[in-house]
Design a protein around this motif. Structure first.
Motif, PDB file in Angstrom:
ATOM      1  N   GLY A 138       0.817  -1.214   0.000  1.00  0.00           N
ATOM      2  CA  GLY A 138       0.000   0.000   0.000  1.00  0.00           C
ATOM      3  C   GLY A 138       0.844   1.254   0.000  1.00  0.00           C
ATOM      4  N   VAL A 139       1.952   1.216   0.738  1.00  0.00           N
ATOM      5  CA  VAL A 139       2.884   2.353   0.754  1.00  0.00           C
ATOM      6  C   VAL A 139       3.425   2.594  -0.660  1.00  0.00           C
ATOM      7  N   GLN A 140       3.824   1.526  -1.333  1.00  0.00           N
ATOM      8  CA  GLN A 140       4.354   1.667  -2.685  1.00  0.00           C
ATOM      9  C   GLN A 140       3.310   2.255  -3.625  1.00  0.00           C
ATOM     10  N   GLY A 141       2.077   1.774  -3.514  1.00  0.00           N
ATOM     11  CA  GLY A 141       1.006   2.316  -4.352  1.00  0.00           C
ATOM     12  C   GLY A 141       0.740   3.779  -4.074  1.00  0.00           C
ATOM     13  N   ARG A 142       0.782   4.157  -2.804  1.00  0.00           N
ATOM     14  CA  ARG A 142       0.569   5.559  -2.428  1.00  0.00           C
ATOM     15  C   ARG A 142       1.686   6.433  -2.997  1.00  0.00           C
ATOM     16  N   PHE A 143       2.908   5.939  -2.913  1.00  0.00           N
ATOM     17  CA  PHE A 143       4.035   6.699  -3.464  1.00  0.00           C
ATOM     18  C   PHE A 143       3.916   6.833  -4.983  1.00  0.00           C
ATOM     19  N   ASP A 144       3.537   5.753  -5.664  1.00  0.00           N
ATOM     20  CA  ASP A 144       3.389   5.800  -7.118  1.00  0.00           C
ATOM     21  C   ASP A 144       2.341   6.826  -7.538  1.00  0.00           C
ATOM     22  N   VAL A 187      16.506   7.342   8.217  1.00  0.00           N
ATOM     23  CA  VAL A 187      15.801   8.523   7.692  1.00  0.00           C
ATOM     24  C   VAL A 187      15.959   8.576   6.187  1.00  0.00           C
ATOM     25  N   GLY A 188      14.847   8.755   5.479  1.00  0.00           N
ATOM     26  CA  GLY A 188      14.886   8.876   4.027  1.00  0.00           C
ATOM     27  C   GLY A 188      14.210  10.150   3.571  1.00  0.00           C
ATOM     28  N   LYS A 189      14.841  10.863   2.652  1.00  0.00           N
ATOM     29  CA  LYS A 189      14.273  12.103   2.108  1.00  0.00           C
ATOM     30  C   LYS A 189      14.342  12.084   0.591  1.00  0.00           C
ATOM     31  N   TYR A 190      13.343  12.724  -0.030  1.00  0.00           N
ATOM     32  CA  TYR A 190      13.293  12.795  -1.489  1.00  0.00           C
ATOM     33  C   TYR A 190      14.513  13.538  -2.019  1.00  0.00           C
ATOM     34  N   ASP A 191      15.118  12.998  -3.089  1.00  0.00           N
ATOM     35  CA  ASP A 191      16.329  13.605  -3.647  1.00  0.00           C
ATOM     36  C   ASP A 191      16.354  13.391  -5.160  1.00  0.00           C
ATOM     37  N   GLU A 192      15.733  14.333  -5.890  1.00  0.00           N
ATOM     38  CA  GLU A 192      15.770  14.352  -7.360  1.00  0.00           C
ATOM     39  C   GLU A 192      15.395  13.005  -7.975  1.00  0.00           C
ATOM     40  N   GLY A 193      14.245  12.506  -7.609  1.00  0.00           N
ATOM     41  CA  GLY A 193      13.736  11.280  -8.207  1.00  0.00           C
ATOM     42  C   GLY A 193      14.042  10.032  -7.419  1.00  0.00           C
ATOM     43  N   SER A 194      15.037  10.092  -6.546  1.00  0.00           N
ATOM     44  CA  SER A 194      15.371   8.964  -5.676  1.00  0.00           C
ATOM     45  C   SER A 194      15.108   9.358  -4.228  1.00  0.00           C
ATOM     46  N   ILE A 195      15.422   8.435  -3.328  1.00  0.00           N
ATOM     47  CA  ILE A 195      15.291   8.718  -1.899  1.00  0.00           C
ATOM     48  C   ILE A 195      16.648   8.502  -1.249  1.00  0.00           C
ATOM     49  N   LYS A 196      17.142   9.548  -0.608  1.00  0.00           N
ATOM     50  CA  LYS A 196      18.420   9.447   0.109  1.00  0.00           C
ATOM     51  C   LYS A 196      18.139   8.870   1.489  1.00  0.00           C
ATOM     52  N   TYR A 197      18.659   7.668   1.734  1.00  0.00           N
ATOM     53  CA  TYR A 197      18.351   6.938   2.964  1.00  0.00           C
ATOM     54  C   TYR A 197      19.607   6.798   3.817  1.00  0.00           C
ATOM     55  N   PHE A 225      21.144   5.183   7.287  1.00  0.00           N
ATOM     56  CA  PHE A 225      20.937   4.210   8.353  1.00  0.00           C
ATOM     57  C   PHE A 225      22.279   3.580   8.734  1.00  0.00           C
ATOM     58  N   ASN A 226      22.495   3.472  10.026  1.00  0.00           N
ATOM     59  CA  ASN A 226      23.739   2.889  10.542  1.00  0.00           C
ATOM     60  C   ASN A 226      24.991   3.567   9.984  1.00  0.00           C
ATOM     61  N   GLY A 227      24.914   4.893   9.821  1.00  0.00           N
ATOM     62  CA  GLY A 227      26.070   5.653   9.363  1.00  0.00           C
ATOM     63  C   GLY A 227      26.301   5.605   7.872  1.00  0.00           C
ATOM     64  N   LYS A 228      25.449   4.907   7.129  1.00  0.00           N
ATOM     65  CA  LYS A 228      25.607   4.807   5.678  1.00  0.00           C
ATOM     66  C   LYS A 228      24.499   5.594   4.973  1.00  0.00           C
ATOM     67  N   THR A 229      24.859   6.212   3.863  1.00  0.00           N
ATOM     68  CA  THR A 229      23.899   6.948   3.039  1.00  0.00           C
ATOM     69  C   THR A 229      23.819   6.305   1.665  1.00  0.00           C
ATOM     70  N   GLU A 230      22.601   5.944   1.254  1.00  0.00           N
ATOM     71  CA  GLU A 230      22.392   5.299  -0.034  1.00  0.00           C
ATOM     72  C   GLU A 230      21.239   5.979  -0.766  1.00  0.00           C
ATOM     73  N   LEU A 231      21.277   5.946  -2.103  1.00  0.00           N
ATOM     74  CA  LEU A 231      20.157   6.393  -2.920  1.00  0.00           C
ATOM     75  C   LEU A 231      19.352   5.173  -3.347  1.00  0.00           C
ATOM     76  N   TYR A 232      18.065   5.185  -3.006  1.00  0.00           N
ATOM     77  CA  TYR A 232      17.194   4.056  -3.299  1.00  0.00           C
ATOM     78  C   TYR A 232      15.932   4.524  -4.018  1.00  0.00           C
ATOM     79  N   SER A 233      15.268   3.572  -4.670  1.00  0.00           N
ATOM     80  CA  SER A 233      13.875   3.773  -5.050  1.00  0.00           C
ATOM     81  C   SER A 233      13.029   3.425  -3.833  1.00  0.00           C
ATOM     82  N   MET A 234      11.748   3.784  -3.844  1.00  0.00           N
ATOM     83  CA  MET A 234      10.889   3.440  -2.712  1.00  0.00           C
ATOM     84  C   MET A 234      10.810   1.934  -2.540  1.00  0.00           C
TER      85      MET A 234
END
Length: 390
Positions: A18-24, A47-57, A59-68
């Motif tokens: 449902g979260v994925q559908g809401r985001f779409d 913590v994840g924030k919107y970043d130019e089409g991706s989400i900057k996430y 966690f545990n000291g690491k930062t990654e760009l992900y899709s939802m």
């Protein structure tokens, strides 16, 4: 450590679908997520924030760009190492919270709450005794960005009148916007948008208060004001807006336009916006005209010659004729028209709002009336010219 059982893990997966559908469906109003894992007395936060089409996430000291989808998959893999999870999905105007542990998985939707009462925050006779549509507390970020509110959360003394105006603007549109279809995105075109203050306000109200899915397109020939609008949209995180430095007559929409707005476009620029709204068969056209010069230099009506010999009276009559003929043309094109007072004439004489809702087929009788007025008054209005020669 009590690991979440398979049944509840499957329930969490279902909620995440449902979260994925809401985001779409609503990615343009997505703001961010937080994930809180707990084990005993320890808590770990992502913590994840919107970043130019991706989400900057992070966690545990690491930062990654992900899709939802990638973030949700990552969380499902991670949650099995903890006792409980609290997942918070934040978008403009509302928040969704999913909590889960070995006993249960629960979902709740929370509307953004007003945390400040306007009447206790600002005590001044200039504020109206009314329930404001754009509320202090809830709309602080918007009000600060458009310069109505100070950094410390107070409506600026010299902006109180402006605040009342923008709120009344929303009030006048609220009822007529309710008549438009709710099943699809409202595409709203602002012609001669300038710095788009009222459009930002309308965006806020429709998106965060009324929960309507909408997209805004601002047009203005000035690169300077278009760039200013783009900066404001970025600052506010309003990704459901686009702005173009272009002349109104050169714009060709690539999608269905539901609402055309023209606010204080000078002289025949209002006619250009009305013509565009009619041509694209917009469901709703809103105009708050500014100066009127065109008919003043054209119209002549012999029975009124002893009245129009007075310049001020001729000017006022030209204003009435201009708005009257615009309204008749809109009726001729199948619109139900209302002409209302936007703000007090004590603030500005340019205080008329035209609201036109497409409700019927073209009206030949109204067009005949329009043509007869053209002949009687010896005028050739720009709106007629734009509609026939554009």
């Amino acid at each position: 450590m009590i690991i979440m059982n398979k049944q509840n893990l499957n329930k969490l997966k279902l909620f995440f679908m449902g979260v994925q559908g809401r985001f779409d469906d609503n990615s343009s109003i997505f703001k961010g997520i937080t994930v809180n894992y707990t084990t005993g007395l320890k808590e770990f936060t992502g913590v994840g924030k919107y970043d130019e089409g991706s989400i900057k996430y992070i966690f545990n000291g690491k930062t990654e760009l992900y899709s939802m989808q990638e973030i949700l998959d990552e969380i499902l893999c991670e949650v099995i190492h903890y006792d409980a999870i609290k997942f918070t999905y934040i978008e403009r105007g509302s928040t969704m919270v999913i909590t889960g542990d070995n006993k249960n998985v629960h979902l709740s939707n929370i509307n953004t709450k007003d945390d400040i009462d306007i009447n206790s925050t600002i005590k001044t006779s200039s504020l109206l005794n009314r329930d404001y549509y754009i509320k202090v507390g809830k709309a602080d970020t918007l009000l600060k960005e458009i310069g109505i509110m100070s950094k410390d959360g107070k409506i600026k003394n010299d902006k109180i009148r402006k605040y009342n105006q923008i709120d009344h603007y929303v009030e006048l549109l609220e009822g007529v916007l309710e008549k438009l279809p709710k099943s699809s995105t409202l595409n709203i075109l602002d012609c001669g948008c300038g710095k788009s203050y009222l459009t930002f306000v309308l965006n806020y109200y429709l998106t965060e208060v009324k929960k309507r899915k909408c997209h805004f397109i601002g047009l203005d020939y000035s690169e300077i004001v278009i760039n200013a609008s783009k900066i404001m949209a970025t600052n506010l995180g309003y990704r459901n807006m686009e702005f173009h430095a272009i002349d109104i007559k050169d714009y060709v929409p690539d999608t269905k336009i539901n609402v055309v707005i023209s606010l204080h476009a000078c002289d025949t620029a209002t006619d250009m916006a009305l013509a565009l709204g009619i041509k694209v068969e917009s469901d709703l056209i809103i105009a708050v005209p500014c100066c009127h010069k065109e008919l003043l230099s054209q119209y002549k009506y012999e029975p009124f010659k002893d009245i129009t010999k007075h310049g001020i009276l001729k000017t006022k009559l030209a204003d009435v004729l201009t708005e009257g003929m615009r309204s008749i043309m809109l009726e001729a094109k199948g619109y139900e028209v209302s002409v209302v007072e936007y703000i007090s004439p004590l603030e500005t004489p340019k205080n008329i709002m035209i609201r036109a809702l497409k409700t019927k087929e073209p009206d030949d009788n109204a067009m005949d009336s329009y043509i007869n007025l053209m002949s009687s008054l010896n005028v050739y209005p720009a709106l007629y010219d734009f509609l026939n020669n554009w």
